[in-house]
Motif scaffolding. Sequence first.
Motif, PDB file in Angstrom:
ATOM      1  N   ARG A 230     -52.582  18.927  36.740  1.00 49.56           N
ATOM      2  CA  ARG A 230     -53.247  18.648  38.017  1.00 49.56           C
ATOM      3  C   ARG A 230     -54.297  19.703  38.337  1.00 49.56           C
ATOM      4  O   ARG A 230     -55.394  19.389  38.814  1.00 49.56           O
ATOM      5  CB  ARG A 230     -52.217  18.594  39.153  1.00 49.56           C
ATOM      6  CG  ARG A 230     -51.420  17.299  39.223  1.00 49.56           C
ATOM      7  CD  ARG A 230     -50.714  17.173  40.556  1.00 49.56           C
ATOM      8  NE  ARG A 230     -49.858  18.314  40.857  1.00 49.56           N
ATOM      9  CZ  ARG A 230     -48.590  18.418  40.492  1.00 49.56           C
ATOM     10  NH1 ARG A 230     -48.021  17.447  39.781  1.00 49.56           N
ATOM     11  NH2 ARG A 230     -47.872  19.482  40.804  1.00 49.56           N
TER      12      ARG A 230
ATOM     13  N   ASN B 156     -59.166   9.833  34.046  1.00 49.87           N
ATOM     14  CA  ASN B 156     -58.964  10.155  35.458  1.00 49.87           C
ATOM     15  C   ASN B 156     -60.277  10.243  36.207  1.00 49.87           C
ATOM     16  O   ASN B 156     -61.291  10.666  35.653  1.00 49.87           O
ATOM     17  CB  ASN B 156     -58.236  11.502  35.621  1.00 49.87           C
ATOM     18  CG  ASN B 156     -56.734  11.370  35.577  1.00 49.87           C
ATOM     19  OD1 ASN B 156     -56.173  10.994  34.548  1.00 49.87           O
ATOM     20  ND2 ASN B 156     -56.088  11.675  36.685  1.00 49.87           N
TER      21      ASN B 156
ATOM     22  N   GLN C  52     -57.683  12.981  40.595  1.00 47.99           N
ATOM     23  CA  GLN C  52     -56.264  12.775  40.281  1.00 47.99           C
ATOM     24  C   GLN C  52     -55.911  11.293  40.119  1.00 47.99           C
ATOM     25  O   GLN C  52     -54.762  10.953  39.840  1.00 47.99           O
ATOM     26  CB  GLN C  52     -55.386  13.388  41.379  1.00 47.99           C
ATOM     27  CG  GLN C  52     -55.640  14.864  41.643  1.00 47.99           C
ATOM     28  CD  GLN C  52     -55.379  15.759  40.435  1.00 47.99           C
ATOM     29  OE1 GLN C  52     -54.648  15.398  39.520  1.00 47.99           O
ATOM     30  NE2 GLN C  52     -55.982  16.945  40.423  1.00 47.99           N
TER      31      GLN C  52
END
Length: 281
Positions: free
Chosen positions: A126, A254, A257
């Motif tokens: 992340r 992606n 996120q």
Amino acid sequence: MNKLMAFVAVLLLLAANQSFAQVSFQGKFEQGSLVRGTVAPGTKVTLNGDDVRVTPQGQFAIGFEREAKAEQALTLTYPDGLTEIKRLKIASRDYKIDRVEGIPKKIMKPNPEAQQRAAKDAKQAREARGQFIESDAFMQDFIWPVTGRISGVYGSQRVYNGKPGNPHFGVDVARPTGTVVVSPADGVITLSVPDMFYSGGTMIIDHGYGVSSTFLHLSKLYVQDGEQVKQGQPLAEIGATGRATGPHLDWRLNWFQMRLDPVTLVPPMSQVLAAEKAASQ
């Protein structure tokens, strides 16, 4: 005559604003899709009220997650102050759902230590995707990082003993261990880890403005964090590391996120394989 002059004035005004009141798109408006757009430089873009980062040249990317709502609002505020609201219709997709019964409870409940390690890995990924890189590489025509048989698709899901598992958020291409993986577009390596719990050898490439590629289950990594890479450059080798049942590349896409379908950026695999076959004859 006055009416005619007024009509001409309106036409001239529309012509003056024509270059601003336009936006072009690349991509399909459907669940799981990444769409790239181009507007006049200096235009402000928002999606459902949230700001969208736009390059100095007027390029931007937007994404629509697996269960994206059917109606979305894209607002464009042009340099001359004119505001345009585009109502986007997002097509729904049918996802493959498999139901599996009789899974032992000890398998359904992972080891606490494994869960802790997996959570640490997820945090690291992340953070890598949370970086912002000002590159317009995301506007390139992407290529497949590897070609072959597609063994897993985006959005598919298994239901274990009546409990839904996490959907699969990538496209799997089955090839032998050691098959070379190349970069689908230019970018910067923001994560290069040889052994994560679930994903094994893992690599993330940032293509700019929130768009990134992730490669999972790699057996060997050629590049490290911070390296700039070019489209087609060899990056790694396919493997079966982590929690994989066989050698394959799990390619994920992606927008920040938000997890999207890489297939929305490349030609159909059947078309690419046919071209490869023709070229080899």
